[in-house]
Design an enzyme around this catalytic site. Sequence first.
Site, mmCIF file in Angstrom:
data_model
loop_
_atom_site.group_PDB
_atom_site.id
_atom_site.type_symbol
_atom_site.label_atom_id
_atom_site.label_comp_id
_atom_site.label_asym_id
_atom_site.label_seq_id
_atom_site.Cartn_x
_atom_site.Cartn_y
_atom_site.Cartn_z
ATOM 1 N N SER A 135 137.678 99.600 21.994
ATOM 2 C CA SER A 135 136.430 99.100 21.431
ATOM 3 C C SER A 135 135.266 99.091 22.421
ATOM 4 C CB SER A 135 136.630 97.684 20.872
ATOM 5 O OG SER A 135 137.048 96.790 21.888
ATOM 6 N N ASP B 153 129.839 89.053 21.882
ATOM 7 C CA ASP B 153 130.750 88.238 21.082
ATOM 8 C C ASP B 153 131.775 87.657 22.048
ATOM 9 O OD1 ASP B 153 132.590 90.300 21.573
ATOM 10 O OD2 ASP B 153 132.360 91.195 19.587
ATOM 11 N N HIS C 284 133.386 91.155 23.928
ATOM 12 C CA HIS C 284 132.642 92.308 24.414
ATOM 13 C C HIS C 284 131.305 91.912 25.043
ATOM 14 C CE1 HIS C 284 135.140 93.608 20.948
ATOM 15 N NE2 HIS C 284 135.440 94.608 21.764
#
Length: 375
Positions: free
Chosen positions: A59, A349, A352
Amino acid sequence: MERHRSVHHHIISYLFLSSSSIFFGFIFALVLLFTTTTNGLVKLPENITVPAVIVFGDSIVDAGNNDDIITEARCDYPPYGIDFDGGVPTGRFSNGKVPTDILSEELGLKPSLPAYKDPNLKPEDLPTGVTFASGGAGYVPLTTKIAGGIPLSQQLKYYEDYIEKLKMMVGEERTNFIIQNSLFVVICGSNDIANDFFALPPVQLKYNVDSFTALMADNARAFAMTLYGYGARRILLFGAPPIGCVPSQRTVAGGPERNCVVRFNDASQLFNTKLSANVDVLSRTLPDAKVVYIDIYYPLLELIVNPQEYGFKVSNKGCCGTGLIEVTALCNNYTAAVCPRRSDYVFWDSFHPTERAYRIIVVKLLDKYLNRFFF
């Protein structure tokens, strides 16, 4: 209500976790062949060309490859992308750009690096690079299966498809040149540690932390060797970050004070040591290859431990919602308010970093490693 409970349950686990005509292609190939200058910020060594950045991983460098699959490891909705071009949620796990976007920008290739599976991907984007990365991916196949992401093996199949398209566009000779001179970036490992080993007790019955991190590092080495077999010669393998210090892991396992989780960080460092050793072997044994280990652990840790030195105010919580646990489905416009000043936060968040944090780290890494890519 049940749906929200289910999403919350799975997110906790996750935390622990256009074709063109022949004529167009011919014209574009001519333009590409005769256009060699860029406006990048990085000054490359004389006679060195980097035609593309090609990315695999998780991600951290996913730009939307998960958008059309059934998985909770996706973020193609607001407020993700609030600071991206036009405020569009593209599937990047950030408020704006991700590291490989910034790398592409710094090298003067293009402002951002698109996802290979993006339905709006333009043919002219192919020769300058794409990302095959998928949120939730890991070096251990079970890791990716848990998150429902795209495994590294499938990312390689997309890469094979990419090569065939590239050959149709610019010819085999130019394709070979692009592959041999591009930067291949592999960023993976966080999910293996957080979402697999420390999240699933059965895994710990089969492995201890030493054997599990060895499995990760050996799989990373095998992946790099596969890329080499496909013609890659400049391969950058990133280590794991201080996963125990990201907000979600502090919340889940850091106790009442939400301290950094030492055993998580120890696992990251153990993996990094083994990965670095494997990379050293590859760099000595693969002819004409530059395989470089990139330490991300300490550059990120520096931002977390000394945020004020870099102009940050918050490093133990994310910007989205409470900042304690919100990531993917829990970070949305209906349930989670966004901090008004994203530049104050190291993390976007609970898992990340923000674009600003990524920019600081990328500049640091380019300054430290750039010459190693070429000499």
